[in-house]
Design a protein around this motif. Structure first.
Motif, short mmCIF file in Angstrom:
data_model
loop_
_atom_site.label_atom_id
_atom_site.label_comp_id
_atom_site.label_asym_id
_atom_site.label_seq_id
_atom_site.Cartn_x
_atom_site.Cartn_y
_atom_site.Cartn_z
N LYS A 22 0.86 -1.18 0.00
CA LYS A 22 0.00 0.00 0.00
C LYS A 22 0.90 1.23 0.00
CE LYS A 22 -3.96 2.05 1.71
NZ LYS A 22 -5.18 2.03 1.04
N ILE A 23 0.75 2.08 -1.02
CA ILE A 23 1.61 3.26 -1.14
C ILE A 23 0.79 4.51 -1.42
CG2 ILE A 23 3.58 1.96 -1.98
CD1 ILE A 23 2.93 3.00 -4.78
N LYS A 24 1.40 5.65 -1.15
CA LYS A 24 0.84 6.95 -1.50
C LYS A 24 1.94 7.72 -2.22
CE LYS A 24 -1.35 10.94 0.61
NZ LYS A 24 -1.71 11.57 1.88
N ILE A 25 1.64 8.23 -3.41
CA ILE A 25 2.62 8.93 -4.23
C ILE A 25 2.30 10.42 -4.24
CG2 ILE A 25 3.62 9.14 -6.54
CD1 ILE A 25 2.66 6.22 -6.98
N LEU A 26 3.28 11.23 -3.86
CA LEU A 26 3.15 12.69 -3.89
C LEU A 26 4.16 13.24 -4.89
CD1 LEU A 26 3.04 13.34 -0.05
CD2 LEU A 26 1.11 13.30 -1.60
N ILE A 27 3.67 13.83 -5.96
CA ILE A 27 4.57 14.43 -6.95
C ILE A 27 4.79 15.89 -6.58
CG2 ILE A 27 4.82 15.06 -9.37
CD1 ILE A 27 3.37 12.46 -10.05
N LYS A 28 6.05 16.25 -6.35
CA LYS A 28 6.40 17.60 -5.91
C LYS A 28 6.71 18.53 -7.07
CE LYS A 28 6.47 16.73 -1.46
NZ LYS A 28 5.66 17.41 -0.49
N GLU A 29 7.42 18.02 -8.08
CA GLU A 29 7.86 18.88 -9.18
C GLU A 29 7.96 18.08 -10.47
OE1 GLU A 29 11.75 21.56 -10.39
OE2 GLU A 29 11.75 20.42 -8.54
N GLY A 41 9.43 13.56 -6.47
CA GLY A 41 8.36 13.45 -5.49
C GLY A 41 8.72 12.55 -4.33
N GLU A 42 7.66 12.15 -3.60
CA GLU A 42 7.83 11.30 -2.43
C GLU A 42 6.89 10.11 -2.50
OE1 GLU A 42 7.06 13.63 1.03
OE2 GLU A 42 8.90 14.78 0.84
N ILE A 43 7.31 9.02 -1.87
CA ILE A 43 6.50 7.83 -1.75
C ILE A 43 6.35 7.53 -0.27
CG2 ILE A 43 6.28 5.38 -2.29
CD1 ILE A 43 8.36 5.84 -4.50
N HIS A 44 5.13 7.26 0.18
CA HIS A 44 4.87 6.85 1.55
C HIS A 44 4.43 5.39 1.50
CE1 HIS A 44 5.01 10.94 3.25
NE2 HIS A 44 4.63 11.28 2.03
N LEU A 45 5.28 4.50 2.06
CA LEU A 45 4.99 3.07 2.08
C LEU A 45 4.46 2.69 3.45
CD1 LEU A 45 8.38 1.99 0.56
CD2 LEU A 45 6.20 1.72 -0.57
N ARG A 46 3.37 1.96 3.47
CA ARG A 46 2.85 1.50 4.74
C ARG A 46 3.60 0.25 5.16
NH1 ARG A 46 -3.22 1.45 6.39
NH2 ARG A 46 -2.62 3.60 6.69
N LYS A 47 4.15 0.27 6.39
CA LYS A 47 4.91 -0.86 6.91
C LYS A 47 4.08 -1.68 7.89
CE LYS A 47 9.32 -0.43 7.50
NZ LYS A 47 10.63 -0.04 8.01
N ALA A 48 3.30 -1.04 8.72
CA ALA A 48 2.44 -1.70 9.70
C ALA A 48 1.18 -0.84 9.85
CB ALA A 48 3.17 -1.85 11.01
N ARG A 55 10.10 7.85 1.27
CA ARG A 55 11.21 7.84 0.32
C ARG A 55 11.01 8.94 -0.71
NH1 ARG A 55 11.96 1.36 -0.62
NH2 ARG A 55 12.06 0.88 1.58
N ARG A 56 12.13 9.48 -1.16
CA ARG A 56 12.13 10.50 -2.20
C ARG A 56 12.56 9.85 -3.51
NH1 ARG A 56 15.88 14.99 -0.52
NH2 ARG A 56 14.56 14.83 1.29
N PHE A 57 11.97 10.26 -4.63
CA PHE A 57 12.35 9.68 -5.91
C PHE A 57 12.61 10.74 -6.97
CE2 PHE A 57 7.76 10.06 -6.38
CZ PHE A 57 7.60 10.47 -7.68
N ASN A 58 13.48 10.38 -7.92
CA ASN A 58 13.75 11.17 -9.12
C ASN A 58 13.51 10.22 -10.28
OD1 ASN A 58 14.68 13.24 -7.48
ND2 ASN A 58 16.77 12.50 -7.55
N LEU A 59 12.76 10.67 -11.26
CA LEU A 59 12.39 9.81 -12.38
C LEU A 59 12.45 10.62 -13.67
CD1 LEU A 59 9.76 7.16 -12.19
CD2 LEU A 59 9.40 8.82 -13.95
N ARG A 60 12.94 10.00 -14.74
CA ARG A 60 13.02 10.66 -16.04
C ARG A 60 12.19 9.86 -17.04
NH1 ARG A 60 18.59 10.80 -17.30
NH2 ARG A 60 18.72 12.52 -15.85
N VAL A 61 11.29 10.54 -17.75
CA VAL A 61 10.44 9.92 -18.76
C VAL A 61 10.78 10.49 -20.12
CG1 VAL A 61 8.06 9.52 -19.49
CG2 VAL A 61 8.58 9.69 -17.07
#
Length: 76
Positions: A22-29, A41-48, A55-61
């Motif tokens: 279960k994740i939540k994705i927040l795109i910042k820029e 952006g950021e990813i919020h992963l549910r652990k419990a 986590r922060r991510f950088n992605l190129r499309v």
């Protein structure tokens, strides 16, 4: 390809990577590069029940093919 399509491709890529969690994705820029879109952006992963991992991510499309050419994730 426009901004909405680039963000959509980024969300699909991340959801596929974490398909069993279960994740939540927040795109910042989202910005336009030479021939690609850069999505940060950021990813919020549910652990419990109440704990989450952030986590922060950088992605190129690629703007012509729509493929993800670069992905980097940093644990915060």
């Amino acid at each position: 390809m426009n901004v909405a399509e680039a963000e959509s491709r980024a969300r699909k890529y991340i959801k596929k990577k974490y398909s069993n969690r279960k994740i939540k994705i927040l795109i910042k820029e989202t910005s336009r590069g030479h021939d690609s879109w850069l999505v940060n952006g950021e990813i919020h992963l549910r652990k419990a029940l109440i704990f989450t991992d952030k986590r922060r991510f950088n992605l190129r499309v690629n703007s012509k093919t729509g493929e993800v050419t670069y992905y980097r994730e940093i644990k915060m």
